[in-house]
Design a protein around this motif. Sequence first.
Motif, short mmCIF file in Angstrom:
data_model
loop_
_atom_site.label_atom_id
_atom_site.label_comp_id
_atom_site.label_asym_id
_atom_site.label_seq_id
_atom_site.Cartn_x
_atom_site.Cartn_y
_atom_site.Cartn_z
N ARG A 144 -8.32 -64.58 86.22
CA ARG A 144 -7.63 -64.62 84.93
C ARG A 144 -8.63 -64.50 83.79
N GLY A 145 -9.78 -65.17 83.94
CA GLY A 145 -10.82 -65.11 82.92
C GLY A 145 -11.39 -63.70 82.79
N ILE A 146 -11.61 -63.05 83.94
CA ILE A 146 -12.12 -61.67 83.92
C ILE A 146 -11.12 -60.75 83.21
N GLN A 147 -9.84 -60.92 83.50
CA GLN A 147 -8.82 -60.09 82.87
C GLN A 147 -8.80 -60.30 81.35
N THR A 148 -8.94 -61.56 80.94
CA THR A 148 -8.97 -61.86 79.51
C THR A 148 -10.20 -61.25 78.86
N LEU A 149 -11.34 -61.35 79.53
CA LEU A 149 -12.58 -60.77 79.00
C LEU A 149 -12.48 -59.26 78.87
N LEU A 150 -11.91 -58.61 79.87
CA LEU A 150 -11.84 -57.15 79.87
C LEU A 150 -11.03 -56.60 78.70
N LEU A 198 -22.17 -52.07 84.29
CA LEU A 198 -21.98 -52.18 85.74
C LEU A 198 -23.04 -51.42 86.53
N ARG A 199 -23.80 -50.56 85.86
CA ARG A 199 -24.88 -49.84 86.56
C ARG A 199 -25.94 -50.80 87.08
N GLY A 200 -26.06 -51.95 86.44
CA GLY A 200 -27.16 -52.83 86.82
C GLY A 200 -26.74 -54.09 87.52
N CYS A 201 -25.56 -54.13 88.13
CA CYS A 201 -25.12 -55.37 88.78
C CYS A 201 -24.81 -55.15 90.25
N ASP A 202 -24.61 -56.25 90.96
CA ASP A 202 -24.32 -56.18 92.40
C ASP A 202 -22.96 -55.54 92.65
N ASP A 203 -22.81 -54.94 93.83
CA ASP A 203 -21.54 -54.32 94.19
C ASP A 203 -20.40 -55.34 94.18
N SER A 204 -20.72 -56.59 94.56
CA SER A 204 -19.66 -57.60 94.63
C SER A 204 -19.07 -57.87 93.25
N LYS A 258 -15.29 -57.04 91.90
CA LYS A 258 -14.47 -58.09 91.28
C LYS A 258 -13.89 -57.60 89.95
N ILE A 259 -14.74 -56.97 89.14
CA ILE A 259 -14.28 -56.51 87.83
C ILE A 259 -13.26 -55.39 87.99
N LEU A 260 -13.54 -54.41 88.84
CA LEU A 260 -12.61 -53.30 89.04
C LEU A 260 -11.30 -53.81 89.66
N GLY A 261 -11.40 -54.86 90.47
CA GLY A 261 -10.21 -55.41 91.10
C GLY A 261 -9.28 -56.10 90.13
N ALA A 319 -6.92 -47.44 85.89
CA ALA A 319 -8.09 -47.68 85.05
C ALA A 319 -9.36 -47.83 85.89
N ALA A 320 -9.24 -48.51 87.04
CA ALA A 320 -10.40 -48.68 87.92
C ALA A 320 -10.87 -47.34 88.47
N GLU A 321 -9.93 -46.49 88.86
CA GLU A 321 -10.30 -45.18 89.38
C GLU A 321 -11.00 -44.33 88.32
N LEU A 322 -10.49 -44.37 87.10
CA LEU A 322 -11.10 -43.61 86.01
C LEU A 322 -12.51 -44.10 85.72
#
Length: 350
Positions: free
Chosen positions: A263-269, A281-287, A291-294, A300-303
């Motif tokens: 919920r916090g990630i969604q609010t931040l986005l 996102l170029r400089g962070c872990d895949d996990s 999480k962010i794309l999820g 939007a994630a695909e784009l």
Amino acid sequence: MSENKPPDSQETALAKRVLEPVSNLERASILLMSIGESDAAEVLKHMGPKEVQRVGTSMSALNEISQEQVESTVHLFLNDVGGQTSLGIGADEYIRAMLTKALGEDKAVSLIDRILLGGNTTGLDTLKWMEARAVADIIRHEHPQIQSIVISYLEPDQSAEILSNFPEKVRLDIIMRIAALDTIQPAALSELNSILERQFSSSAGAQQTTLGGVKTAADIMNFLESGVEAEIMDGIKEVDEDLGQEIADLMFVFDNLIDVDDRGIQTLLREVSTDALKIALRGCDDSLTDKILGNMSKRAAELLRDDMEASGPVKVSDVETAQKDILSIARRMADAGEIMLGGGGGEGML
């Protein structure tokens, strides 16, 4: 036959008052007093400290605002101000509640006292409204302990900018001193304000003041550029490995966003631009990326994935800047109670 009698004195006075020129600052004050505490607080979050103080002072001075003045100020923004006919009455409580919502209780207390009680800004408080370079010039030749107290007193983002104007060895010394600070006696605070009295009005508090500490040092480190941050951290660990680790544990870095709930990630986005996210996102872990794309819509994630794959190489400095910008948004939202930042040293809220 119509009568052309002159208007009575009350009508003339009212018309004159309605037509009196209103400054931009007064218009802003009337608008904020009209839209309600929550909305006004949202507006104030986007202002600098000096702007907040000016508007707050103007709001506290409002008195006997007529219905016509309100309508002429906000007619393009609000259609329902007809019921607000008592602006200026009970303004103190309104301003306290609004500033506390906008800035948080700790940040709002001293500002509220200066606005509502008419107190003069102390030498230290005056520094909050100045450019970082100007503050650095003022304290550059003071004792390092004085420098550390001043920087501890200010907000972490401003403190980080001030530190950036000092040589590497001085930055390291100041951060070490800040981490070792705990409280400052009233006499010491009075003496510090006397030092600044050469340029600013000054007054001393009556109670012992808590300043500095490891958490303050970590907060300031969070706002430093990555290169400067790394230099200082290496220097701290060379002198005191345990202290360096303690500061590192309390710092909130981009990868710690993995600990923020969905919920916090969604609010931040909702507050982060796609362009900044694509670079960060170029400089962070895949996990963390997953999480962010999820927490985005499938489309939007695909784009975003397509954009990241299609774009060329990105400078490391650009990635770090984008991540810092997003972290600044996250900290602001956490201070406002909109999201919860986990990770680091286990602190619930930053």
